[in-house]
Scaffold this active site. Structure first.
Site, PDB file in Angstrom:
ATOM      1  N   ASP A  26       3.582   5.947  -3.321  1.00  0.00           N
ATOM      2  CA  ASP A  26       4.602   6.981  -2.924  1.00  0.00           C
ATOM      3  C   ASP A  26       5.520   7.344  -3.960  1.00  0.00           C
ATOM      4  OD1 ASP A  26       3.273   7.055  -0.360  1.00  0.00           O
ATOM      5  OD2 ASP A  26       4.804   6.866   0.820  1.00  0.00           O
ATOM      6  N   PRO A  86       0.752  -1.161   0.149  1.00  0.00           N
ATOM      7  CA  PRO A  86      -0.067  -0.099   0.071  1.00  0.00           C
ATOM      8  C   PRO A  86       0.804   1.204   0.240  1.00  0.00           C
ATOM      9  CG  PRO A  86       0.136  -1.052   2.362  1.00  0.00           C
ATOM     10  CD  PRO A  86       0.790  -1.889   1.418  1.00  0.00           C
ATOM     11  N   CYS A  87       1.946   1.172   0.132  1.00  0.00           N
ATOM     12  CA  CYS A  87       2.933   2.367   0.238  1.00  0.00           C
ATOM     13  C   CYS A  87       3.802   2.558  -0.808  1.00  0.00           C
ATOM     14  CB  CYS A  87       3.596   2.356   1.541  1.00  0.00           C
ATOM     15  SG  CYS A  87       2.550   2.668   3.035  1.00  0.00           S
ATOM     16  N   PHE A  88       4.799   1.535  -1.225  1.00  0.00           N
ATOM     17  CA  PHE A  88       6.124   2.007  -1.967  1.00  0.00           C
ATOM     18  C   PHE A  88       5.297   2.384  -3.445  1.00  0.00           C
ATOM     19  CE2 PHE A  88       9.363  -0.936   0.293  1.00  0.00           C
ATOM     20  CZ  PHE A  88       9.449   0.188   1.203  1.00  0.00           C
TER      21      PHE A  88
END
Length: 481
Positions: free
Chosen positions: A303, A298-300
């Protein structure tokens, strides 16, 4: 130009939001209660961590099932150790759907709501702004100082403009005078959220003023179990830093993956040997330097794209971030081609692991799921198994995908098996469990986690990141040492 100051101690922190660096001793204000708005994958563990450390925690979510779970001392989301931690801090933890009441009853509020990605790669505030309005309404009639912390990742420029404005408009008060505001995202990984929250590498605090930053740093000093470095700065620098950290990591992962694909083409090449040597160089370091498969979660990915979107919006170059994203996406097809080269016949290819990493149920941009979709869309039948992924969601996500009822069932269906996510239960399988009753089984190990299968009769063991061993014939009559 003033640069933010960083220290290793959480008790004496230099401030870098404006002007000359000054040092502040913490402890002028002791926060005893906090409210957590949003009980998702991060919010629920944070609420439990605060409660276990002695804070009175008022947890809030619109989802009644999550609220009820917390009040029953049960985990509302999947995270190792969460249920036990909630039970440990149950006396200090209560949940409701009433945001305004939670703010009134607490000294500081952490906003941990979703900030979904938009079509251009940026982040939406469609949930954050209504949350800020509810918080502001509660602050309107509150006479004591209250700290608001934006923990969810936002686009640079958001905290000091839209978020601050929403709070001020709803409260009728002035930010920096009547209430404090910080931007402080967490650097955690699902599956290890509790450990990462208690033992952070560093703390990032974007602050409206020194009082807000001091108050938040003091809170962290009582919840963290180590002594992390603390970087305090203005909002924009903190917002950029959050995206920059993850984008740098994705670039490093992609570099290691590039080396893995290169080593696969060269006889006797071993990406482990290469990256282990690279990691000895202090300018590089060993973390995130394991050549394997595409990053996900959910982040890399988001972002990385958000930083590229930010650069594009201001006319700056984002070539490196864009190249990293393109390379990462291309890894799915590249590895799929390797797998198909080992597949003959009509039996399905088996994929073990669909979540983006072990010990979570998240399949968002996960290699295993994307690989299953890539193979299925190319006309290859795929059977999959994962200890925690949702079977219905997986099967509905693409063509030619079936979900096995167990590891044994998954293995029994195929002569080609791919280890896509290195869950411990897969690594613990005995050699005998990998063997086929008749014929040879090809095991493609994306993480080089099944070394015990090397040189086992009946198993063709293929490790990603390794070149084909060269065989040097020995001349007749020669003496070999």
């Amino acid at each position: 130009m003033h640069l933010p100051q960083i220290t290793r101690s959480p008790f004496c922190i230099s401030n870098g939001y404006t002007g000359s660096p000054r040092t502040y001793i913490l402890g002028r204000r002791t926060v005893k209660s906090v409210s957590i708005i949003g009980l998702g994958k991060l919010g629920s563990p944070m609420a439990a961590c605060f409660a276990a450390q002695g804070f009175q925690v008022h947890a809030v979510d619109l989802d009644a099932t999550k609220v009820d779970a917390i009040n029953r001392a049960e985990a509302p989301v999947h995270e190792p150790g969460l249920a036990q931690l909630i039970r440990e801090g149950a006396a200090n933890l209560k949940a409701s759907q009433d945001c305004e009441a939670a703010v009134r009853e607490s000294d500081a509020t952490f906003i941990i709501v979703a900030t979904p990605s938009e079509a251009n790669g940026g982040f939406s505030l469609k949930y954050a702004l209504p949350t800020c309005e509810s918080i502001g309404k509660a602050l309107r009639n509150k006479s004591t100082y209250h700290l608001v912390v934006m923990t969810s990742t936002v686009m640079p420029g958001s905290t000091g403009t839209e978020i601050k404005t929403a709070l001020e408009r709803a409260s009728g008060k002035r930010c920096g005078t009547d209430f404090g505001l910080c931007y402080s995202p967490e650097f955690i990984a699902l599956g290890t959220v509790i450990r990462d929250f208690y033992y952070p590498d560093f703390l990032l605090i974007g602050e409206v003023d020194s009082r807000a930053g001091e108050t938040l740093a003091e809170i962290y000093s009582r919840v963290c179990k180590n002594s992390p470095g603390v970087a305090r700065m203005n909002f924009i620098n903190a917002e950029i830093t959050k995206l920059a950290v993850n984008t740098y990591i994705t670039t490093k992962i992609s570099y290691a993956n590039m080396l893995a694909r290169l080593c696969e083409k060269l006889p006797d090449a071993d990406v482990n040997v290469v990256t282990d040597a690279l990691g000895l160089d202090t300018r590089i370091g060993a973390k995130y330097l394991k050549g394997a498969v595409s990053y996900g979660g959910p982040c890399f990915p988001r972002d990385n794209r958000a930083l590229a979107a930010l650069a594009a919006s201001v006319g700056a170059s984002s070539g490196l971030a864009e190249a990293t994203d393109r390379f990462n996406r291309a890894q799915i097809k590249s590895v799929a081609e390797i797998i198909k080269s080992h597949h003959t016949g009509n039996d399905p290819i088996a994929i073990l692991g669909l979540t983006y990493k072990p010990n979570t149920d998240v399949v968002e941009e996960a290699f295993g799921l994307l690989l299953a979709q890539e193979l299925g869309n190319s006309g290859v039948a795929v059977t999959v198994f994962d200890p925690s992924a949702n079977p219905e969601r997986v099967v509905a996500s693409g063509k030619n995908i079936s979900f096995a009822k167990s590891v044994a069932d998954c293995l029994a269906r195929s002569s080609v098996v791919v280890l896509a996510t290195p869950w411990q239960e897969f690594k613990d399988l005995a050699k005998e469990q990998w063997l086929r009753p008749n014929g040879t089984r090809t095991v493609i190990d994306c993480w080089r986690a099944l070394g015990h299968l090397q040189n086992v009769d009946g198993i063709d063991y293929v490790r990603l990141g390794f070149g084909t061993p060269s065989v040097k014939p020995i001349a007749a009559g020669s003496n070999a040492d």
